[in-house]
Motif scaffolding. Structure first.
Motif, PDB file in Angstrom:
ATOM      1  N   LYS B 207      -1.309 -16.459  -5.095  1.00  0.00           N
ATOM      2  CA  LYS B 207      -1.820 -16.127  -3.779  1.00  0.00           C
ATOM      3  C   LYS B 207      -1.607 -17.302  -2.844  1.00  0.00           C
ATOM      4  O   LYS B 207      -1.642 -18.462  -3.251  1.00  0.00           O
ATOM      5  N   LYS B 208      -1.441 -16.972  -1.571  1.00  0.00           N
ATOM      6  CA  LYS B 208      -1.332 -18.002  -0.544  1.00  0.00           C
ATOM      7  C   LYS B 208      -2.564 -18.906  -0.529  1.00  0.00           C
ATOM      8  O   LYS B 208      -2.485 -20.087  -0.262  1.00  0.00           O
ATOM      9  N   GLU B 209      -3.744 -18.309  -0.828  1.00  0.00           N
ATOM     10  CA  GLU B 209      -4.983 -19.084  -0.782  1.00  0.00           C
ATOM     11  C   GLU B 209      -4.926 -20.243  -1.781  1.00  0.00           C
ATOM     12  O   GLU B 209      -5.509 -21.300  -1.550  1.00  0.00           O
ATOM     13  N   LEU B 210      -4.239 -20.022  -2.901  1.00  0.00           N
ATOM     14  CA  LEU B 210      -4.144 -21.072  -3.907  1.00  0.00           C
ATOM     15  C   LEU B 210      -3.469 -22.293  -3.307  1.00  0.00           C
ATOM     16  O   LEU B 210      -3.952 -23.426  -3.430  1.00  0.00           O
ATOM     17  N   LEU B 211      -2.357 -22.059  -2.617  1.00  0.00           N
ATOM     18  CA  LEU B 211      -1.635 -23.171  -1.990  1.00  0.00           C
ATOM     19  C   LEU B 211      -2.529 -23.876  -0.972  1.00  0.00           C
ATOM     20  O   LEU B 211      -2.567 -25.107  -0.892  1.00  0.00           O
ATOM     21  N   MET B 286       7.189 -20.030  -7.422  1.00  0.00           N
ATOM     22  CA  MET B 286       7.725 -19.332  -6.264  1.00  0.00           C
ATOM     23  C   MET B 286       9.228 -19.190  -6.382  1.00  0.00           C
ATOM     24  O   MET B 286       9.795 -18.129  -6.098  1.00  0.00           O
ATOM     25  N   SER B 287       9.886 -20.258  -6.793  1.00  0.00           N
ATOM     26  CA  SER B 287      11.345 -20.192  -6.826  1.00  0.00           C
ATOM     27  C   SER B 287      11.816 -19.333  -7.991  1.00  0.00           C
ATOM     28  O   SER B 287      12.835 -18.644  -7.903  1.00  0.00           O
ATOM     29  N   THR B 288      11.057 -19.331  -9.069  1.00  0.00           N
ATOM     30  CA  THR B 288      11.369 -18.415 -10.166  1.00  0.00           C
ATOM     31  C   THR B 288      11.243 -16.972  -9.700  1.00  0.00           C
ATOM     32  O   THR B 288      12.078 -16.121 -10.008  1.00  0.00           O
ATOM     33  N   LYS B 289      10.201 -16.697  -8.915  1.00  0.00           N
ATOM     34  CA  LYS B 289       9.982 -15.337  -8.423  1.00  0.00           C
ATOM     35  C   LYS B 289      11.133 -14.913  -7.496  1.00  0.00           C
ATOM     36  O   LYS B 289      11.632 -13.790  -7.586  1.00  0.00           O
ATOM     37  N   LEU B 290      11.569 -15.829  -6.627  1.00  0.00           N
ATOM     38  CA  LEU B 290      12.670 -15.501  -5.727  1.00  0.00           C
ATOM     39  C   LEU B 290      13.921 -15.158  -6.540  1.00  0.00           C
ATOM     40  O   LEU B 290      14.634 -14.196  -6.237  1.00  0.00           O
ATOM     41  N   ASN B 291      14.159 -15.952  -7.565  1.00  0.00           N
ATOM     42  CA  ASN B 291      15.298 -15.688  -8.432  1.00  0.00           C
ATOM     43  C   ASN B 291      15.215 -14.291  -9.031  1.00  0.00           C
ATOM     44  O   ASN B 291      16.203 -13.562  -9.087  1.00  0.00           O
ATOM     45  N   GLU B 292      14.037 -13.920  -9.473  1.00  0.00           N
ATOM     46  CA  GLU B 292      13.833 -12.623 -10.104  1.00  0.00           C
ATOM     47  C   GLU B 292      14.072 -11.494  -9.089  1.00  0.00           C
ATOM     48  O   GLU B 292      14.764 -10.514  -9.375  1.00  0.00           O
ATOM     49  N   ILE B 293      13.502 -11.668  -7.893  1.00  0.00           N
ATOM     50  CA  ILE B 293      13.695 -10.666  -6.837  1.00  0.00           C
ATOM     51  C   ILE B 293      15.179 -10.479  -6.545  1.00  0.00           C
ATOM     52  O   ILE B 293      15.687  -9.361  -6.453  1.00  0.00           O
ATOM     53  N   MET B 294      15.884 -11.600  -6.389  1.00  0.00           N
ATOM     54  CA  MET B 294      17.292 -11.513  -6.054  1.00  0.00           C
ATOM     55  C   MET B 294      18.083 -10.881  -7.175  1.00  0.00           C
ATOM     56  O   MET B 294      19.037 -10.135  -6.936  1.00  0.00           O
TER      57      MET B 294
ATOM     58  N   MET C 286       7.467 -21.893   5.039  1.00  0.00           N
ATOM     59  CA  MET C 286       8.803 -21.349   5.241  1.00  0.00           C
ATOM     60  C   MET C 286       9.288 -20.673   3.977  1.00  0.00           C
ATOM     61  O   MET C 286       9.876 -19.579   4.026  1.00  0.00           O
ATOM     62  N   SER C 287       9.071 -21.306   2.846  1.00  0.00           N
ATOM     63  CA  SER C 287       9.615 -20.734   1.620  1.00  0.00           C
ATOM     64  C   SER C 287       8.803 -19.512   1.205  1.00  0.00           C
ATOM     65  O   SER C 287       9.345 -18.546   0.651  1.00  0.00           O
ATOM     66  N   THR C 288       7.521 -19.519   1.509  1.00  0.00           N
ATOM     67  CA  THR C 288       6.714 -18.314   1.276  1.00  0.00           C
ATOM     68  C   THR C 288       7.225 -17.164   2.133  1.00  0.00           C
ATOM     69  O   THR C 288       7.344 -16.024   1.682  1.00  0.00           O
ATOM     70  N   LYS C 289       7.565 -17.495   3.386  1.00  0.00           N
ATOM     71  CA  LYS C 289       8.056 -16.459   4.294  1.00  0.00           C
ATOM     72  C   LYS C 289       9.391 -15.896   3.795  1.00  0.00           C
ATOM     73  O   LYS C 289       9.607 -14.684   3.815  1.00  0.00           O
ATOM     74  N   LEU C 290      10.268 -16.768   3.328  1.00  0.00           N
ATOM     75  CA  LEU C 290      11.553 -16.304   2.821  1.00  0.00           C
ATOM     76  C   LEU C 290      11.338 -15.361   1.637  1.00  0.00           C
ATOM     77  O   LEU C 290      11.971 -14.303   1.535  1.00  0.00           O
ATOM     78  N   ASN C 291      10.406 -15.754   0.773  1.00  0.00           N
ATOM     79  CA  ASN C 291      10.075 -14.902  -0.355  1.00  0.00           C
ATOM     80  C   ASN C 291       9.623 -13.532   0.106  1.00  0.00           C
ATOM     81  O   ASN C 291      10.027 -12.506  -0.453  1.00  0.00           O
ATOM     82  N   GLU C 292       8.796 -13.495   1.139  1.00  0.00           N
ATOM     83  CA  GLU C 292       8.249 -12.242   1.647  1.00  0.00           C
ATOM     84  C   GLU C 292       9.376 -11.389   2.236  1.00  0.00           C
ATOM     85  O   GLU C 292       9.473 -10.181   1.977  1.00  0.00           O
ATOM     86  N   ILE C 293      10.231 -12.033   3.042  1.00  0.00           N
ATOM     87  CA  ILE C 293      11.365 -11.318   3.636  1.00  0.00           C
ATOM     88  C   ILE C 293      12.231 -10.706   2.545  1.00  0.00           C
ATOM     89  O   ILE C 293      12.599  -9.536   2.603  1.00  0.00           O
ATOM     90  N   MET C 294      12.538 -11.501   1.527  1.00  0.00           N
ATOM     91  CA  MET C 294      13.403 -11.001   0.476  1.00  0.00           C
ATOM     92  C   MET C 294      12.733  -9.869  -0.297  1.00  0.00           C
ATOM     93  O   MET C 294      13.395  -8.910  -0.716  1.00  0.00           O
TER      94      MET C 294
END
Ligand SMILES: [Mg+2]
Ligand SMILES: [Mg+2]
Ligand SMILES: [Mg+2]
Ligand SMILES: [Mg+2]
Ligand SMILES: [Mg+2]
Ligand SMILES: [Mg+2]
Ligand SMILES: [Mg+2]
Ligand SMILES: [Mg+2]
Ligand SMILES: [Mg+2]
Ligand SMILES: [Mg+2]
Ligand SMILES: [Mg+2]
Ligand SMILES: [Mg+2]
Ligand SMILES: [Mg+2]
Ligand SMILES: [Mg+2]
Ligand SMILES: [Mg+2]
Ligand SMILES: [Mg+2]
Ligand SMILES: [Mg+2]
Ligand SMILES: [Mg+2]
Ligand SMILES: [Mg+2]
Ligand SMILES: [Mg+2]
Ligand SMILES: [Mg+2]
Ligand SMILES: [Mg+2]
Ligand SMILES: [Mg+2]
Ligand SMILES: [Mg+2]
Ligand SMILES: [Mg+2]
Ligand SMILES: [Mg+2]
Ligand SMILES: [Mg+2]
Ligand SMILES: [Mg+2]
Ligand SMILES: [Mg+2]
Ligand SMILES: [Mg+2]
Ligand SMILES: [Mg+2]
Lengths: 354, 354, 354, 354, 354
Positions: B207-211, B286-294, C286-294
């Motif tokens: 969650k964003k709140e965690l950050l 977060m970056s692992t998640k982006l990788n998975e999404i892509m 920014m990176s959270t936003k990119l994640n959301e967009i993707m």
């Protein structure tokens, strides 16, 4: 459960002379064991009551009094009286959060340090406090809980008629501290083996578990480093201490301790760097993979998007769409599409994407 | 509201002797409380007028004069006259932005340090100034506002006929400083509990709140570290100070203070490192998640893009498009599409994307 | 324009005794102002010609000679002769790039430091050189250009018959340096307010301007820190200096200066850390936003790609495409598409993407 | 295989006097070689039995005794007896994990350091322990395994009738340490050449192997730095040591050693920085490439997505779709599509994407 | 070509007394120039043969002997004999890789430092070694190759009858070192101008060349810092050196050198920080751009994907597809599509994507 000892609200403002246990109980019953020895004889005895302490002071043998459990205030008071130890020293003994330090007092030297334990099951470290009091002909050691850590020293005393029986309480203290520091090096080695084993998982398909392992070892390594650093400082002070309770001929052994704690410290530095390197490699690999994924998606999209457009054009229902009525219209469309594809492929080749 | 005290433009160039309040008022009325005691007796009294100060100087009992509120210039002048304190010392007392320091003057020792408070509601720290002046038979303490921080010390004086009543103003100063430093450790513990509790939120959906929590604790931890660092330096100087106002037998207690401030400092270092680790873990996830999404997007696109192209081809309206007239043309198209899909799947399997 | 003074090629190899201006002219005309005072009287005078310098040396009053503009070589030579100042000192005065330092010479003490100015319009800092020469009964101050920075000191001299009139040139030098350092703290506060105000822009939609502001304040903060660091070092040396030109009773004020420069230094450290934290928060957002967009792109694509494929299939023109001839073929297609969509939605829900 | 020597569990608590080998055997047989020389003569001899040691002590020539292999406890005991070396010194000799250090004892000086070897085949470093004991007229050197590292020194002794034959055991020790340190510089150079060669691979298409090379050299450089650091500290201590076993006229050579180890240390710092720069360049290039890929994908998609939509509109089967019945309907569609494309291209041009 | 001097394999184990050139030849012929002067006279002379050295020693004038080229072993031997310089000093002179250092010997002081040159064409730095030997009435300077760096000093000697002619070899050495350090500052300024000029390229479309420039300047700045750091240390040692070869009245000039090298060091620190800031800004801009690209792609895709799906539905060939037979079916489709689009636009607006 937290590995850090937190200060209790009610302990704020407590007198430094108060003999109050300031930690978390790790043992049910306080155990006292006495070992008396000289070059000729060794006797071992478990003390039942604190009354047994009286009279010990006068023995000409060297006495090692080991106490497991720090919460017995009555015992601490008796020790203070019998061995003439200041209350503020024993108050520190009863505080397992005390920083590693060495302190001289009128009748002796007080040393405190952390012993580390590695729990193989959970791959996690924990720390116990060890306090040593060097006084005339006696070494008192205090541990938070019972354990077999010092058994090798007891064996050396039992079996060998040599230095360790005759060099005084300060040498015995050195021997115990040496065990503690050797343990630091040993645990560094165990963690190090596990860290070096991660290298093999770094090639091929990266698993999430790998990242978790790296982060977990990093946190254990930090825990260790946090305890080694003040211990190093303490041992340095011990080596420079001018005290009647440290024999000049034993001074060289404390230099040996310094070398060992330095070795432990440097080993943990090395493994920490290796962990940072592994993290970097992991992240680089992830980003390389993302690049590769995006390249493939882009190549596919960029090749097929125009083709799909072209077939769309010839799927429109215009009455006077000329090409659909040509004799070789269908062939014509394929020629266009193949040419388009070749141009794209040439473009990617030039971009060096595959 | 900013937690940093800013210099006012009109204070630039002000004489260091001017008794001017240089902070933000935190209290309505200045409160003076005197506590006089020796081994036998304890009397407590709230002083109404600054005239009550006169005559106090001669009492043979030890006096602890506590003042809440720093903006009473008249009171400061009276104190200067009665207790022979230099104006530049009292000018520092009236500046809550003053750095933690210890300074000797002709008739005593001046100590200033920050007291930290943790506001549980907003999870945020604030700092108040505490100044101590040790002079003959008297300790004067100055606080920005009233509070119960020193109540345990008052209780010890009231209840126990011991050291704290007889060891002089320097020992009393030590006891107050010890409360301040114990508070540092205590607050470290509270923050530490909250930080360690974040670990549980690190698994699963981030969650964003965690950050926001991590960043907020990081900023509080920095605020604390900023105040502990100069306090550590000050206590070190205090321990080395050669002064007639510090009794030799009390010197050992200031070493105790050093140990405690070191513990506070190391704890805050540890929690800071844990926060940095948590940030790294968060970003890695977060970056692992982006990788998975892509990966999923790419797998879907790359499988369906050629299929959609194929159905597009057979949706064109060419008059002489042969396949649409074949008997098993539709089946033929499905066979092509299924084969294409299998090739893609084999390709992804080889790439280890799922 | 660069804020750093560059060395000119022709100045390489220049003698350290040469009275040559080594900076950029910031003023048209050199202005000399003299202020003579003792406990009783104050006289102020603007010197027209450098001849007016002669005879001043013998006055029993304390003289403060302030010079705006550093490029008058003739004046410098006269000063050297009249006040017996070594040429290499005055050569340093004429070099505005000189590092903050303190240096004793036969007839006095030479001090140089940077004065910082904050240009509210461009949110940017600039630095001017200030040199002070303490000699018998005289303080000479050199500024690159005229300004009102020292007006509060002049006012204190004019209005108050106290310490500042009677404590000698060293105390006056302290008062001027105190103004300079107070200015550091004051500018820290101004920048700090602006930095803390950025926090409010960190929530919601991040603008590019925010990033530019953070980077710009970071660069200003670095500029400030670069000048505070050597000034701190210089003031430390000043405090330790054994010189007949510093009265023992004034020594305490230089310790005050140390406290102030330390406060300035720590404030700038704090704001720097806050800026780094803001940068991190910005990049995380920014990176959270990119994640959301993707995620949104992927959800949309993955849902519609199969649907578009399905309608493509039934858009083909095969003669014997069975479903198009079914009675409920169109309904059948919609059922398939809705089922597909539900499966996708369940999949995303399990992945916790929305 | 790990390059770090791990502590064995059974070595914990071992006495510092025990002559037990604490490493990994790297040699089959212990080899003893003696070289006796003065200005006139040089004799070399391989010692068969440890009995040959006896009598050597009395020779007036300088003796260099070199021992390859550290696991011969009997030999160590003989050395202790013949040359009056303390057991704790020889116990350190038998521990290849010992940190570089210098230590004085009653009859000499003990020095230990690591020799580095570069394995060209695997591009990897390894470390061997070297111990030196300087005693009356004798230098004893201990190596983990046989090698030709010191052959140049033997040649200098054999061929040149000069300083090296007459300046004592301390000068000979210096010569050996100089070889070790020169080797550090030499290996730095070899690694440095390889690192600088990577620059050429940084342009054009980045290969995964490049990243692996950078990371691998980084790890080797760290391994080297880890051994140079404590060696530097040791040589500093050696230079400051006051001992009868170091001739005053040889003291200058140890300063030379300091310069050399500093050079090695700075070289490794430089190459490390270059490696970090290369990593940064690599990652920047990767992220630039990702940007480029995404730009191309986006340009293509954004141009063709509306076009594909338009042809889709005219592919619908509405009975009363007006445009398809227009005379220039098909042309009309192309005009719309070309206009759309031009708007997109103008948009991308304005965004400066190509 | 590498800018680092690598150790040759055959130089390992070489005696520190061997007069062997250990660098790369940068000059064809060794050139000796002598300049003899006192307050009255200056004579300059190029020495043809090393025999000309003899007799020079006795001249009462101050002699500056400048030697370009370090590979003439015979010359070095003559210098050693004539000026009584120890061989290990001249051996260091012949090693251009020697670290900046200062060393006293029986008959003088040996100083070595690096001269930096900036090659405007390739924007790259190179380093040459400079060695100075201060001995009775003589300064010997050794350069790797001929150059005009010291011409301004020669001019000062020729033209001015002042301090530089009469203050001895130590003052002359100071003057030469001052030129070297001024050059550091000058080159910092040149690089600094180029770095500050990059700021203008940071706005708008970022070019790859910009990143390459930043990285290249970063590497040059590192090269400079690597040489300034040990030079700073050397000059500090020179300032503290107690030697008969440094006149007390010249000591102050070496403090000037310290100020200058500190300025050079701080300037390079500042530019390095600016470069790091530029890198961060570059990467932030890149990532902002990627975000923007992805937003546009996503907006386009998410708007058109449903529209394309809808037209696909009405492009199917179902016999009983009701809408295509409706009177306003085509209009109906457009209404649905426009509504869909509006919902999407509202969604993006809420997400604040444009
Ligand atoms: Mg600790
Ligand atoms: Mg601790
Ligand atoms: Mg951690
Ligand atoms: Mg080690
Ligand atoms: Mg080690
Ligand atoms: Mg590393
Ligand atoms: Mg990274
Ligand atoms: Mg402060
Ligand atoms: Mg912060
Ligand atoms: Mg502060
Ligand atoms: Mg602690
Ligand atoms: Mg700790
Ligand atoms: Mg960490
Ligand atoms: Mg990161
Ligand atoms: Mg500066
Ligand atoms: Mg900056
Ligand atoms: Mg402050
Ligand atoms: Mg932070
Ligand atoms: Mg080591
Ligand atoms: Mg590594
Ligand atoms: Mg090591
Ligand atoms: Mg170097
Ligand atoms: Mg070097
Ligand atoms: Mg770098
Ligand atoms: Mg060097
Ligand atoms: Mg570099
Ligand atoms: Mg270097
Ligand atoms: Mg500077
Ligand atoms: Mg500067
Ligand atoms: Mg800067
Ligand atoms: Mg970054």
């Amino acid at each position: 459960m937290s590995r850090f000892i937190k200060k209790k609200k009610e302990d704020i403002g407590l007198s430094p002379y108060a003999l109050v246990f300031r930690g978390q109980k790790k043992t049910d019953k306080t155990v006292l064991r006495a070992m008396d020895f000289d070059l000729e004889d060794v006797t071992e005895q478990e003390l039942k009551s604190t009354d047994d302490l009286i009279g010990r002071k006068k023995s000409k043998k060297l006495t090692w009094l080991n106490i497991d459990g720090l919460d017995n205030a009555e015992l601490m008071e008796n020790l203070a009286r019998v061995f003439k130890i200041e209350q503020n020293i024993l108050s520190d003994v009863m505080n397992p959060a005390a920083r590693p330090k060495v302190q001289e007092f009128d009748n002796g030297i007080f040393i405190t340090i952390k012993m580390l334990h590695f729990d193989e099951k959970n791959d996690s470290l924990s720390a116990d406090n060890l306090s040593l009091i060097i006084t005339d002909n006696t070494l008192i050691s205090f541990q938070e809980q019972s354990g077999l850590v010092f058994e090798p020293i007891r064996e050396r005393i039992r079996k060998h008629k040599n230095k360790i029986r005759t060099s005084g309480a300060d040498y015995l203290a050195f021997a115990l501290l040496d065990v503690v520091v050797d343990n630091y090096i040993y645990i560094n080695g165990i963690l190090g083996d596990k860290i070096e084993a991660l290298e093999n998982d770094m090639t091929g398909n990266l698993k999430k578990e790998l990242l978790e392992s790296i982060n977990s070892y990093k946190s254990e390594m930090n825990f260790m480093r946090k305890h080694i650093k003040p211990a190093k400082e303490m041992i340095l002070n011990l080596g420079k201490m001018e005290s009647e309770f440290i024999h000049d001929e034993n001074r060289i052994h404390f230099r040996e301790l310094q070398d060992n704690i330095n070795e432990a410290s440097e080993l943990s530095d090395s493994y920490r760097e290796i962990l940072y390197d592994q993290l970097n490699v992991y992240h680089s690999s992830m980003s390389t993979k993302l690049n590769e994924i995006m390249s493939i998606l882009t190549i596919f999209s960029v090749i097929f998007i125009p083709l799909t457009f072209i077939v769309g054009v010839y799927g429109t229902n215009f009455e006077n769409l000329p090409e659909v009525h040509w004799r070789h219209g269908y062939l014509f469309m394929w020629v266009i599409m193949i040419l388009t594809t070749l141009v794209m492929l040439w473009f990617f080749r030039r971009k060096k994407w595959f």
